[in-house]
Write an enzyme that holds these catalytic residues in place. Structure first.
Site, PDB file in Angstrom:
ATOM      1  CD  GLU A  70      -4.413   5.116  -9.483  1.00 39.48           C
ATOM      2  OE1 GLU A  70      -4.704   4.137 -10.189  1.00 39.48           O
ATOM      3  OE2 GLU A  70      -5.054   5.418  -8.463  1.00 39.48           O
ATOM      4  CG  ASP A 111     -12.109   5.261  -7.393  1.00 37.45           C
ATOM      5  OD1 ASP A 111     -11.404   5.365  -8.417  1.00 37.45           O
ATOM      6  OD2 ASP A 111     -12.334   4.172  -6.817  1.00 37.45           O
ATOM      7  CG  HIS A 158      -2.325   2.440  -8.173  1.00 32.05           C
ATOM      8  ND1 HIS A 158      -2.337   3.342  -7.143  1.00 32.05           N
ATOM      9  CD2 HIS A 158      -3.529   1.847  -8.169  1.00 32.05           C
ATOM     10  CE1 HIS A 158      -3.515   3.283  -6.542  1.00 32.05           C
ATOM     11  NE2 HIS A 158      -4.253   2.384  -7.146  1.00 32.05           N
ATOM     12  NE  ARG A 211      -3.818   0.126   0.455  1.00 26.51           N
ATOM     13  CZ  ARG A 211      -4.656  -0.298  -0.499  1.00 26.51           C
ATOM     14  NH1 ARG A 211      -4.682   0.296  -1.682  1.00 26.51           N
ATOM     15  NH2 ARG A 211      -5.453  -1.327  -0.268  1.00 26.51           N
ATOM     16  NE  ARG A 240      -2.551  -4.958  -6.783  1.00 27.07           N
ATOM     17  CZ  ARG A 240      -3.427  -4.215  -6.128  1.00 27.07           C
ATOM     18  NH1 ARG A 240      -3.069  -3.032  -5.656  1.00 27.07           N
ATOM     19  NH2 ARG A 240      -4.655  -4.634  -5.929  1.00 27.07           N
TER      20      ARG A 240
HETATM   21  C1  BG6 Z   1      -7.564   2.923  -7.613  1.00 30.72           C
HETATM   22  C2  BG6 Z   1      -8.980   2.551  -7.944  1.00 30.72           C
HETATM   23  O1  BG6 Z   1      -6.809   2.943  -8.791  1.00 30.72           O
HETATM   24  O2  BG6 Z   1      -7.003   1.943  -6.748  1.00 30.72           O
HETATM   25  C3  BG6 Z   1      -9.785   2.444  -6.657  1.00 30.72           C
HETATM   26  O3  BG6 Z   1      -9.539   3.527  -8.822  1.00 30.72           O
HETATM   27  C4  BG6 Z   1      -9.124   1.458  -5.722  1.00 30.72           C
HETATM   28  O4  BG6 Z   1     -11.103   2.036  -6.964  1.00 30.72           O
HETATM   29  C5  BG6 Z   1      -7.672   1.863  -5.508  1.00 30.72           C
HETATM   30  O5  BG6 Z   1      -9.818   1.438  -4.487  1.00 30.72           O
HETATM   31  C6  BG6 Z   1      -6.895   0.912  -4.599  1.00 30.72           C
HETATM   32  O6  BG6 Z   1      -6.992  -0.394  -5.076  1.00 30.72           O
HETATM   33  P1  BG6 Z   1      -6.359  -1.591  -4.272  1.00 30.72           P
HETATM   34  O7  BG6 Z   1      -6.738  -2.840  -5.040  1.00 30.72           O
HETATM   35  O8  BG6 Z   1      -4.868  -1.377  -4.236  1.00 30.72           O
HETATM   36  O9  BG6 Z   1      -6.967  -1.544  -2.877  1.00 30.72           O
END
Ligand code: BG6
Length: 302
Positions: free
Chosen positions: A273, A214, A171, A76, A102
Site C-alpha cells: 500500500e 501487517d 490500499h 474487499r 472508500r
Molecule cells: C491494512 C491494515 O492496511 O488494512 C490492517 O494495516 C487492516 O491492519 C487491513 O486489517 C484491512 O483493513 P479493513 O478496514 O479494510 O478491514
C-alpha cells in the site's frame, strides 16, 4: 442504479470504445475503461479501482469472491482509497477504519485520452455526513490512468481557512499465485512497525510471507516490486507523495474473522500500500494541496 443516471454520465463523459458507465456488481455504477489490451473497472463508490489487467493475462489486482458491492460498504479488494486517516481513527475507535472516502459515492468529473492512456477523474467533497466524522472542508480528486501501467493520483485540497492534517493510502490488493512463493523487493534496510506486536524492526533482504503480516515501513519512497515466479511476472509499484509503505496479508485466523474474505483466499493476495500512514501525515495550509500517487505495472520475469 437508475438508467437515467448512467445515461447522463455516459452522455457527459463516455469515450466511445474507451470509457463507459454501466451498472456494475450489486447494480452499483462503475466505469469500464479500455486502453488497447488493458482494461480496468472503477466503482464510483469509493473511486475504487476494482479490476485492472491485460486481456488474456492473469488479473493484476485481487478481489475477494465474498466482496460486498453495496451502498456504504467498503469493497474487499482492488484499490480502496483510505482517507483522511489510515487505520483506526487516532482518537475515536468508533469512527470508520481507514476514513470515509472508500464508503462515499464520488462524482465523475472528467475523462481524457492520449498517448495510449485513458483517464477518468472522480471527486469527493465534504458534506453533512463527512463533516460529522471529520469537521473540515475538503476537495479530494482521484485521476485513474489506464494503459500499460495503472496510475492513481489522489489530490487533496484544503479550501478552508484553517490547516488540515490528512493521512491515507492507496490500499492496493495484488493477485499472486501463492503468497508464500512471492517476495517484495525495495524495502531492504527500511525500518518497520510490526502492527501485530507494536515492535519496530529493520527489514533484512526482500520481504517474504509465511504468517500474518501487517507492517508499516517508514521513511521510504522506494519503488516496490512483487516477484511472482509461479506466474512468471513482477508487479512494480512506484510512488510519490508517500513516505510509508504498508504490507498486509491476513493469513489464516484474520481471514476467518473477516466476513468479506473467504477462508481459503489469503494465499492468492498481497497488499502493498502506498500510504501516508501515522508518522507520515501531511498538513495542508489553507489553499494547500497534496498528491499521493502510485504507478503500477506488470512485467514478465527474465
Ligand atoms: C491494512 C491494515 O492496511 O488494512 C490492517 O494495516 C487492516 O491492519 C487491513 O486489517 C484491512 O483493513 P479493513 O478496514 O479494510 O478491514
Amino acid at each position: 442504479m437508475q438508467d437515467a443516471t448512467l445515461d447522463a454520465l455516459n452522455h457527459r463523459l463516455a469515450l466511445p470504445g474507451r470509457l463507459s458507465f454501466e451498472a456494475g456488481p450489486g447494480g452499483m455504477p462503475h466505469a469500464l475503461i479500455t486502453a488497447g489490451d488493458f482494461r480496468a473497472e472503477v466503482a464510483l463508490q469509493g473511486a475504487h479501482v476494482i479490476a485492472y489487467g491485460r486481456a488474456g493475462a492473469p488479473p493484476i489486482l485481487w478481489a475477494s469472491r465474498l466482496a460486498l458491492y453495496a451502498p456504504g460498504k467498503a469493497i474487499r479488494g482492488g484499490i480502496p482509497i483510505c482517507w483522511p486517516w489510515f487505520g483506526p481513527h487516532p482518537t475515536d475507535p468508533a469512527r470508520p477504519a481507514h476514513g470515509f472516502a472508500r464508503n462515499r459515492m464520488w462524482a465523475a468529473v472528467g475523462a481524457a485520452e492520449g498517448d495510449g492512456v485513458v483517464a477518468l477523474t472522480l471527486r469527493l467533497s465534504d458534506d453533512e455526513v463527512t463533516r460529522a466524522l471529520w469537521p473540515h472542508p475538503f476537495t479530494l480528486e482521484l485521476t485513474v490512468g489506464v494503459g500499460e501501467a495503472l496510475t492513481l493520483e489522489l489530490t487533496a485540497l484544503n479550501p478552508g481557512a484553517e490547516p488540515i492534517t490528512v493521512g491515507g493510502a492507496l490500499h492496493s490488493y495484488f493477485s499472486v499465485a501463492d503468497v508464500t512463493r512471492t517476495s517484495i523487493i525495495g524495502l531492504e534496510g527500511a525500518a518497520y512497525l510490526d502492527q501485530l506486536t507494536g515492535l519496530t524492526h529493520t527489514q533484512a533482504g526482500p520481504v517474504t510471507i509465511g504468517a500474518e503480516v501487517d507492517r508499516i515501513y517508514g521513511a521510504t519512497a522506494a519503488t516496490c516490486t512483487i516477484v511472482d515466479p509461479l506466474l512468471g511476472r513482477t508487479i512494480s509499484i512506484a510512488k510519490e507523495g508517500s513516505m510509508t509503505t504498508v504490507v498486509w496479508n491476513p493469513w489464516v485466523e484474520k481471514a476467518r474473522r473477516l466476513a468479506d474474505f473467504a477462508d481459503d483466499e489469503y494465499p492468492a493476495m498481497l497488499c502493498v500500500e502506498t500510504a501516508n500512514a501515522p508518522g507520515d501525515t501531511v498538513t495542508l495550509a489553507p489553499g494547500g494541496r497534496h498528491t499521493l500517487s502510485a504507478t503500477i505495472a506488470a512485467a514478465p520475469i527474465g
